[in-house]
Design a protein around this motif. Structure first.
Motif, PDB file in Angstrom:
ATOM      1  N   ALA A  87       0.761  -1.103  -0.078  1.00 50.97           N
ATOM      2  CA  ALA A  87      -0.059  -0.042   0.132  1.00 50.97           C
ATOM      3  C   ALA A  87       0.904   1.202  -0.044  1.00 50.97           C
TER       4      ALA A  87
ATOM      5  N   PHE B 124       4.504   5.570  -5.646  1.00 48.20           N
ATOM      6  CA  PHE B 124       4.708   5.607  -7.160  1.00 48.20           C
ATOM      7  C   PHE B 124       3.832   6.571  -7.627  1.00 48.20           C
TER       8      PHE B 124
ATOM      9  N   GLY C 114       3.908   1.745  -0.779  1.00 51.52           N
ATOM     10  CA  GLY C 114       4.944   1.605  -1.836  1.00 51.52           C
ATOM     11  C   GLY C 114       4.032   2.188  -3.215  1.00 51.52           C
ATOM     12  N   THR C 115       2.811   1.673  -3.255  1.00 48.63           N
ATOM     13  CA  THR C 115       2.029   2.177  -4.332  1.00 48.63           C
ATOM     14  C   THR C 115       1.584   3.572  -4.307  1.00 48.63           C
ATOM     15  N   TYR C 116       1.450   3.950  -2.988  1.00 44.33           N
ATOM     16  CA  TYR C 116       1.058   5.287  -2.871  1.00 44.33           C
ATOM     17  C   TYR C 116       2.326   6.264  -3.137  1.00 44.33           C
TER      18      TYR C 116
END
Lengths: 234, 107
Positions: free
Chosen positions: B15, B21, B17-19
């Motif tokens: 979660a 990116f 890491g995706t944010y």
């Protein structure tokens, strides 16, 4: 929401609603598969809200269910989600909101909201389409996942209804106007070919990133073209 | 589920890491000023990414071939979209053709 309704044409809103409905159906199968793989309901529920990126969540559930390390699963999911970085580069500033609004505006960035934003012509419409689709997915993806986890095996095989064809069809339909430009079409086909050739060998997510080499084909368009212009006599 | 703590840590990593990116592309964009041709190039790059996403999600399943039914459905949807059919028709046709082919026993 009322400003979104004022800014966007009804047809765009209808398209966004249909896309969100498709997302809901895919969410159903996600929740059902997660529960069937032995995860409690809160795992797909929390993931769908906090990660909010379907393909990476499917992958995470799959890797962990197969006995993989959750960190390895997270890294695999991050590879899949790395395409959000170029998405953020391509969105005109202001689409995701300014100040505090950008905190939530950033979270609702996904394939669907980005492609709807890019399809609109001016900044107010881009912003309205981005938020409408982003909020729609934020509701429908977790909603579908929780519903799917509750219904369980009844909706595990949504493939029977061809629902797995919906996501690529949605994205394809939305990039068709860009593909009418020949140079873009050529680059897109080349990128798709690169991704397909790489898919059997590379971990998920990497083939799509590799497709970016096709940007080189677009560069030709941006060379100075002054010398090709007919000389105008003074 | 084996180890709840480990799974939660994995979920949190994904979660966060995706944010990161999602945010970093925007921050880069805000910091560097792009001339208009570069902006157009970035949009072109996004179309390439999305086209590659269409190709891989339509044609592959894991590291293998997805079977015939799905890509045929997506292709028919693409042709309809090219001929300016309404979005609803495109999406329903793609799912309908795929479902129909599977009903007929096409993988």
């Amino acid at each position: 929401m009322s400003s979104i309704r004022r800014t966007l044409e009804g047809s765009v809103l209808r398209d966004i609603a249909l896309t969100c409905l498709a997302v809901l159906f895919i969410g159903l199968s996600y929740g059902a598969i997660a529960v069937a793989s032995g995860f409690p309901l809160w795992v797909p529920a929390a993931q769908s809200v906090l990660v909010l990126a379907g393909a990476s969540e499917f992958l995470f559930i799959g890797v962990v269910a197969a006995g993989g390390n959750p960190f390895a699963a997270a890294l695999a999911g991050l590879l899949v989600n790395s395409r959000h970085l170029p998405y953020g580069l391509a969105l005109p500033p202001g689409v995701t909101g300014r100040g505090w609004r950008r905190v939530s505006g950033t979270h609702v960035m996904n394939d669907e909201s980005v492609v709807f934003a890019l399809a609109q012509e001016d900044l107010p419409r881009k912003r309205a389409a981005y938020w409408a689709c982003g909020i729609g997915v934020l509701v429908c993806w977790p909603g579908g996942a929780v519903l799917g986890a509750l219904i369980g095996s009844a909706v595990r095989d949504t493939n029977a209804f061809g629902l797995d064809a919906m996501f690529p069809a949605v994205i394809l339909a939305l990039i068709v106007p860009d593909l009418r430009e020949r140079l873009t079409m050529r680059a897109a086909l080349a990128g798709a070919a690169v991704a397909l050739i790489a898919a059997p060998f590379l971990p998920a997510g990497l083939p799509v990133l590799l497709a970016l080499v096709a940007v080189l084909l677009l560069l030709r368009d941006h060379e100075p073209r002054g010398d090709h212009l007919p000389q105008v006599a003074p | 589920m084996k180890d709840t703590t480990l799974v939660v840590a994995g979920m949190a990593t994904l979660a966060a890491g995706t944010y990161a990116f999602r945010l970093s592309g925007q921050l880069l964009r805000a910091r560097i000023s792009f001339p208009p041709p570069a902006t157009k190039l970035l949009e072109g790059a996004t179309v390439i990414l999305l086209a590659a996403l269409v190709a891989t999600t339509a044609l592959t399943q894991g590291h293998g071939f997805s079977g015939v039914a799905r890509p045929v459905g997506v292709l028919i949807g693409g042709v309809l979209a090219w001929r300016k059919a309404p979005f609803l028709v495109v999406v329903i046709a793609a799912a309908g053709v795929t479902a129909g082919l599977r009903l007929l026993g096409v993988p």
